[in-house]
Structure formats: structure tokens, C-alpha cells
Design a protein around this motif. Structure first.
Motif, PDB file in Angstrom:
ATOM      1  N   GLY A 108       0.625  -1.021   0.111  1.00 30.06           N
ATOM      2  CA  GLY A 108      -0.291  -0.064   0.256  1.00 30.06           C
ATOM      3  C   GLY A 108       0.943   1.801  -0.034  1.00 30.06           C
ATOM      4  N   PRO A 109      -0.173   2.177   0.043  1.00 22.55           N
ATOM      5  CA  PRO A 109       0.851   3.691  -0.156  1.00 22.55           C
ATOM      6  C   PRO A 109       1.972   4.277   1.490  1.00 22.55           C
ATOM      7  CG  PRO A 109      -1.072   3.873  -0.749  1.00 22.55           C
ATOM      8  CD  PRO A 109      -0.922   2.437  -0.219  1.00 22.55           C
ATOM      9  N   MET A 110       2.980   4.408   1.193  1.00 21.13           N
ATOM     10  CA  MET A 110       3.651   4.887   2.030  1.00 21.13           C
ATOM     11  C   MET A 110       3.564   7.184   2.110  1.00 21.13           C
ATOM     12  SD  MET A 110       4.095   2.768   3.975  1.00 21.13           S
ATOM     13  CE  MET A 110       3.502   0.902   3.408  1.00 21.13           C
ATOM     14  N   PHE A 111       4.159   7.350   3.059  1.00 22.70           N
ATOM     15  CA  PHE A 111       4.097   9.201   2.763  1.00 22.70           C
ATOM     16  C   PHE A 111       5.299   9.184   3.004  1.00 22.70           C
ATOM     17  CE2 PHE A 111      -0.050   7.158   2.860  1.00 22.70           C
ATOM     18  CZ  PHE A 111      -0.754   8.285   1.488  1.00 22.70           C
ATOM     19  N   ARG A 112       6.126  10.646   2.419  1.00 22.30           N
ATOM     20  CA  ARG A 112       7.319  11.155   3.104  1.00 22.30           C
ATOM     21  C   ARG A 112       7.426  12.520   2.364  1.00 22.30           C
ATOM     22  NH1 ARG A 112      11.757   6.123   2.931  1.00 22.30           N
ATOM     23  NH2 ARG A 112      10.811   4.590   3.910  1.00 22.30           N
ATOM     24  N   TYR A 113       7.585  13.182   3.281  1.00 17.00           N
ATOM     25  CA  TYR A 113       7.698  14.922   2.761  1.00 17.00           C
ATOM     26  C   TYR A 113       8.912  14.776   2.345  1.00 17.00           C
ATOM     27  CZ  TYR A 113       6.584  19.337   2.134  1.00 17.00           C
ATOM     28  OH  TYR A 113       6.854  20.688   1.613  1.00 17.00           O
ATOM     29  N   GLU A 114       9.573  14.676   1.173  1.00 21.01           N
ATOM     30  CA  GLU A 114      10.631  14.930   0.662  1.00 21.01           C
ATOM     31  C   GLU A 114      10.824  15.279  -0.459  1.00 21.01           C
ATOM     32  OE1 GLU A 114      13.366  11.399   0.887  1.00 21.01           O
ATOM     33  OE2 GLU A 114      11.838  10.938   0.834  1.00 21.01           O
ATOM     34  N   ARG A 115      11.632  15.598  -1.595  1.00 22.09           N
ATOM     35  CA  ARG A 115      11.754  16.665  -2.454  1.00 22.09           C
ATOM     36  C   ARG A 115      11.616  15.325  -3.901  1.00 22.09           C
ATOM     37  NH1 ARG A 115      13.604  21.971  -3.234  1.00 22.09           N
ATOM     38  NH2 ARG A 115      13.514  22.325  -5.819  1.00 22.09           N
ATOM     39  N   PRO A 116      10.801  15.502  -4.797  1.00 19.54           N
ATOM     40  CA  PRO A 116      10.980  14.420  -5.435  1.00 19.54           C
ATOM     41  C   PRO A 116      11.643  14.191  -6.791  1.00 19.54           C
ATOM     42  CG  PRO A 116       8.725  15.832  -5.454  1.00 19.54           C
ATOM     43  CD  PRO A 116      10.385  16.480  -4.633  1.00 19.54           C
ATOM     44  N   GLN A 117      11.571  13.320  -6.872  1.00 20.03           N
ATOM     45  CA  GLN A 117      12.818  12.829  -8.306  1.00 20.03           C
ATOM     46  C   GLN A 117      12.239  11.591  -9.189  1.00 20.03           C
ATOM     47  OE1 GLN A 117      16.650  12.949  -5.660  1.00 20.03           O
ATOM     48  NE2 GLN A 117      16.945  11.980  -7.032  1.00 20.03           N
ATOM     49  N   LYS A 118      13.112  11.346  -9.870  1.00 19.92           N
ATOM     50  CA  LYS A 118      13.309   9.821 -10.508  1.00 19.92           C
ATOM     51  C   LYS A 118      13.122   9.060  -9.383  1.00 19.92           C
ATOM     52  CE  LYS A 118      14.552   7.400 -14.199  1.00 19.92           C
ATOM     53  NZ  LYS A 118      14.037   7.384 -15.470  1.00 19.92           N
ATOM     54  N   GLY A 119      12.236   8.411  -9.072  1.00 20.93           N
ATOM     55  CA  GLY A 119      12.317   6.996  -8.460  1.00 20.93           C
ATOM     56  C   GLY A 119      11.481   7.812  -7.382  1.00 20.93           C
ATOM     57  N   ARG A 120      11.480   8.396  -6.704  1.00 23.42           N
ATOM     58  CA  ARG A 120      11.221   8.827  -5.387  1.00 23.42           C
ATOM     59  C   ARG A 120       9.804  10.450  -5.507  1.00 23.42           C
ATOM     60  NH1 ARG A 120      15.001  11.948  -1.539  1.00 23.42           N
ATOM     61  NH2 ARG A 120      14.768  13.347  -2.457  1.00 23.42           N
ATOM     62  N   TYR A 121       8.821   9.581  -4.584  1.00 24.29           N
ATOM     63  CA  TYR A 121       7.536  10.777  -4.548  1.00 24.29           C
ATOM     64  C   TYR A 121       7.543  10.322  -3.285  1.00 24.29           C
ATOM     65  CZ  TYR A 121       8.504   8.594  -9.269  1.00 24.29           C
ATOM     66  OH  TYR A 121       8.188   8.656 -10.441  1.00 24.29           O
ATOM     67  N   ARG A 122       6.654  11.247  -3.104  1.00 21.86           N
ATOM     68  CA  ARG A 122       5.748  11.942  -1.668  1.00 21.86           C
ATOM     69  C   ARG A 122       5.024  10.450  -1.324  1.00 21.86           C
ATOM     70  NH1 ARG A 122       5.140  18.109  -1.018  1.00 21.86           N
ATOM     71  NH2 ARG A 122       8.103  18.474  -0.903  1.00 21.86           N
ATOM     72  N   GLN A 123       4.390  10.537  -2.658  1.00 20.70           N
ATOM     73  CA  GLN A 123       2.962   8.998  -1.924  1.00 20.70           C
ATOM     74  C   GLN A 123       3.975   8.137  -2.645  1.00 20.70           C
ATOM     75  OE1 GLN A 123      -0.985   9.752  -2.067  1.00 20.70           O
ATOM     76  NE2 GLN A 123      -1.692   7.486  -3.011  1.00 20.70           N
ATOM     77  N   PHE A 124       4.438   7.041  -2.324  1.00 22.55           N
ATOM     78  CA  PHE A 124       4.690   5.747  -2.795  1.00 22.55           C
ATOM     79  C   PHE A 124       4.369   4.260  -2.177  1.00 22.55           C
ATOM     80  CE2 PHE A 124       7.986   4.516   0.046  1.00 22.55           C
ATOM     81  CZ  PHE A 124       8.014   5.416   0.574  1.00 22.55           C
TER      82      PHE A 124
END
Length: 429
Positions: A108-124
Motif C-alpha cells: 500500500g501507499p506510504m508517505f514521506r515529505y521529500e523533494r520528488p525526483q526519479k523513482g522517489r515520490y511523496r506518496q509511493f
RNA sequence: GUGGGCGUAGCUCAGCUGGUAGAGCUCCGGAUUGUGAUUCCGGCGGUCGUGGGUUCGAGCCCCAUCGUCCACCCCA
């Protein structure tokens, strides 16, 4: 009025991408099923304290990446940044760890407040696996074998490397922490900025630093290896023997310490060079102290999590994915609106008679030409056509849209269904 | 949080030293009044991310801001 768009770092998944994701997930679940692992589902929201205590409040995740807020009663809640703490909470709350072992997975989805970039999202999306009640290294090897089977099922084995390390027992880890601190404190002023900040909170993470000046200082630092007690050493050695028995290649990387506080003994990452900077596709390790730390009786645990976006990107980069055979077998169209009712009824009848047949009915308007254009664009193999002649005779015109000349013949509906059953069996094509 | 690239039609992109916004694809219609995919013809579609500034004049120059991508940090 300003347009409303998706929240930063929370990407939409469009139909084509979703098909690839389903393909990936189907394969992963197949492997989990063959290993007899059972699924659990945790809520997305947990008490903030669960993560502060479980993940560790000196970690980056807890320090600056959590989506936390007070609900209407004033309680602090957090959108889960990872799954392990919640899974432990679930197990404890429902007595799953009382005199028994568990092999569990969740997705399921996880949430981290980071700066998005390739292969990294705030909801992933993560798929995680957690095992409880196994103190010995056999389960460590089983989990790495499970991972290895995941990669084989997807076809990405060649792109991934297993990097392995041990942090030792909680005692060994604490001992090493002290030794490292004793070494680094006098040199604090020479460390890079991030490492200085970590010195008191999370000194092991300094080993991970990419700053050259810090790496230079670390050359003479005490090694984790040197702090390992006999039990820790034997756990790691046994695991390595088991991996050899499973023919799973790995490299020992002493710099893997991982960012969550709860790890002990075995830690590992599966990495790739095919995804740019975010090369870790899967990471995990043993966390023998976590259950106790969250208020349960001492219980050994081990687990890992995979980033599904990264895995999907990797599969895509390798040219893997579902066979694209379209998503329709049959497109039913009336030649004009007068026969819409018959077309809808025919589609319904076909789906009931042939459960595997994928049938869509023309629901737009337009002239015959437009209807055939839609039929073609739908990707269906056959068009079933209802006009005045067919309806009055109780037949249907069947056109092979993929044949060279688009051959068309008129058949009685009963004949058509019987024929398809004969050709494809009761399940349809 | 820091750094760099990029924001022009639904999509992919052109747009010259500043001078009235373009192409391809998609979509719709016609050639073909019960037949698609090919071909030909026509059409719909834009506050040039947003706000301010410079200028007679800004898609283009300047400032700010938002978005996006990549990287740092960290992680899946």
C-alpha cells in the motif's frame, strides 16, 4: 479560478502504467503465495508516537519527512512513512505474536515529505514482508531467497545486486556506537555539516556519508566488525553459508547501516544502476529489539520493503511487461440509435454466456462510419453489428476487424455462441 | 531544505537580432446516404504556467512566483 491539480509528489497512474503495475503485482503475489505468506492490511493513519518510537526520533524520516497533523480531538496522527512499525502494532494488538511465528506481507501507499525526483515520490507504494518469532539466520536466508524469486518472476535478476552487512546484536551495536563516538568526537570540527549534526543523534549514519573529507577521517575509525561478539559473528557466518547453499550471490558492504533505528544483525539492500540516483529497489533487515521497544515481549523480527514504482521503472527499463493484446475481444454496435437496446442486450448476453469474453458495447452516437471507427480503435478482434436486417431476422453480422479484407458474415446468435464455446471452451477465448 | 534544466494546442515539439502564434499526431466532418484501419480535402482546438517590469511593441529581455524534471540529502 486557478486549476486544481494533483499534490506535489503524489502522481496519478494512467491506464497504460497501471497495466504494467498490475503485471508486476501479479507476479510478486504469485511468489508470496508459493511461499505461504499471508497478507495483512494496516490503516494509513497511525498515532504519531508509533513512528517516533518505532522508527526512531533521530532519523530523517521522523525528523523532517512525516505528514503529521492533529485530528479534531487534538490527537497527533501521521500518514505512515513505512510499514514495519504499523505491522508490529497490528501483531501486538491482535495477539499474533503470542507463542507463535508469523510470515506476513502487506502492500500500500506510504508517505514521506521529500523533494520528488526519479523513482522517489511523496506518496509511493511499498510491498513489505515481515517475519516474527525466528531468532536464527535461516529466516534471513529464506527472505533473501524470496526476494531472489521475485526478481526471477519479473525477469530483472540480472539488473540487481544484493548488498549485505551486519550491525550485530543490540549490545554489539551499542558497543560500536560508543567506540565510534569516542573516535569521532575529537574530530567533530573536521566533519561535514550533515555528519556533525548526526554525531550525537545517529552516529552510525556518518559511515554512510559521501563527503570526501568525512570518508578520509573514517579510514582510521574503529570498524563495526571489530565490535561484533561471537553470537553476532556466528549469525552472519551462518547466513552466508545458507546464501551459498541457495546459490544467491551477494557482496558484503560494510557501509550499509540503513536509516531506521530499529535494525540489528542482518541488513541488506538490493540495488540497481539502471534507475539513476535512486538505486535501492528493496531494503530491509533484522529488528530483534523493535517489538519490545513498542511495548511487546521480546520477539525477533525481520523484514524488508520494496518500492513498487522503482520496481516497475526497472521492469520497464528492461523492456518487460504484459503482452499487449488489447483489452477487448468483441465490440458490439448498432448501426443507428434505433437498435441501441438490442446492442446493450446482446453485450449483456455474451458476457453471461462467455465469462472470459471481453465485450464492449458502443455507447456513443454518430453515424455508421463513426461507429466503425470506434470499433476499430477499441482494439477488439470482432465487431458484432446490428442493423435493420439483422434485428428483423434475429441474426448478427460478425466482422473480423483484424483480417486483411475485414471479412464479414451473418450468423444466428445461438450459432455464434455455440461456435465460440466449441472453439475456446466454456471459458471463451 | 540546497543546486541546475525545462514550462507554447489533449500529446510530441518548432517559433530567427523583440514586429499580428505554427507543424505533426489525436479528435470531428466530408469524399464513400449499412462498414473501420490506408489515401485525399476541410474543421475544432492557445490568457505562450502566473504576476509584475522594460519597450511604440514581449512567446522571446528583466524580476518574482508556481509547477515539473534531474541531482544533493535521505530512502523504497
Amino acid at each position: 479560478m486557478a486549476k486544481i491539480q494533483s499534490i506535489r509528489g503524489m502522481p496519478d497512474v494512467l491506464p497504460e502504467a497501471s497495466a504494467l503495475r498490475l503485471w508486476v503485482e501479479d507476479r510478486l503475489r504469485g511468489v508470496l503465495d508459493r511461499y505461504g505468506y499471508q497478507q495483512v492490511r494496516m490503516p494509513l493513519l497511525e498515532a504519531t508516537a508509533l513512528f517516533a518510537r518505532g522508527v526512531g526520533d533521530g532519523t530523517d524520516i521522523v525528523e523532517k519527512e512525516m505528514y503529521s497533523f492533529d485530528d479534531r480531538s487534538g490527537e497527533s496522527l501521521t500518514l505512515r512513512p513505512e510499514g514495519t512499525a504499523g505491522c508490529v502494532r497490528l501483531c501486538e494488538e491482535h495477539g499474533l505474536l503470542y507463542n507463535q511465528t508469523q510470515r506476513l506481507w502487506y502492500q500500500g501507499p506510504m508517505f514521506r515529505y521529500e523533494r520528488p525526483q526519479k523513482g522517489r515520490y511523496r506518496q509511493f507504494e511499498q510491498l513489505g514482508v515481515e517475519c516474527f518469532g525466528f531468532p536464527g539466520p535461516a529466516i534471513d536466508a529464506e527472505l533473501l531467497g524470496l526476494c531472489s524469486d521475485f526478481w526471477a518472476a519479473l525477469g530483472v535478476s540480472d539488473a540487481l545486486t544484493l548488498e549485505l552487512n551486519t550491525l550485530g546484536s543490540p549490545e554489539a551495536r551499542a558497543h560500536y556506537r560508543d567506540a565510534l563516538l569516542a573516535y569521532l568526537r575529537p574530530l567533530a570540527s573536521q566533519l561535514d555539516e550533515d555528519s556533525q549534526r548526526r554525531l550525537e543523534r545517529n552516529p552510525l549514519r556518518i559511515l554512510d556519508s559521501k563527503a570526501p573529507e568525512t570518508q578520509a577521517l573514517l579510514e582510521d575509525a574503529p570498524t563495526l566488525e571489530g565490535s561484533l561478539d561471537a553470537v553476532s559473528r556466528e549469525h552472519f557466518d551462518a547466513l552466508r553459508r545458507y546464501l551459498d547453499a541457495l546459490a544467491i550471490p551477494y557482496v558484503v558492504n560494510p557501509r550499509i547501516v540503513r536509516g531506521l533505528d530499529y535494525y540489528t544483525h542482518t541488513v541488506f539492500e538490493w540495488t540497481t544502476t539502471a534507475l539513476g540516483a535512486q538505486g535501492t529497489v528493496c531494503g530491509g533487515g533484522r529488528y530483534d529489539g523493535l517489538v519490545e521497544r513498542l511495548g511487546g515481549r521480546p520477539t525477533p523480527g525481520i523484514g524488508f520493503a520494496m518500492g513498487l514504482e522503482r520496481l516497475t521503472l526497472l521492469a520497464e527499463a528492461q523492456g518487460l511487461g504484459p503482452v499487449l493484446d488489447g483489452n477487448l475481444d468483441v465490440y458490439v454496435l448498432a448501426l443507428d440509435e434505433a437498435h441501441t437496446a438490442q446492442a446493450l442486450a446482446l453485450g449483456h448476453q455474451l458476457r453471461q454466456a462467455l465469462p472470459r469474453l471481453r465485450v464492449q458495447v458502443h455507447c456513443s452516437e454518430g453515424k455508421a462510419k463513426a461507429r466503425f471507427k470506434k470499433a476499430d480503435a477499441s482494439g477488439a478482434r470482432y465487431a458484432l453489428i446490428l442493423g435493420d436486417a439483422e434485428v428483423s431476422q434475429g441474426t448478427v453480422a460478425m466482422k473480423d476487424l483484424r483480417a486483411r479484407e475485414g471479412e464479414q458474415r451473418t450468423v444466428a446468435l445461438a450459432t455464434l455462441i455455440d461456435q465460440w464455446r466449441a472453439d475456446y471452451g466454456a471459458e471463451g477465448p
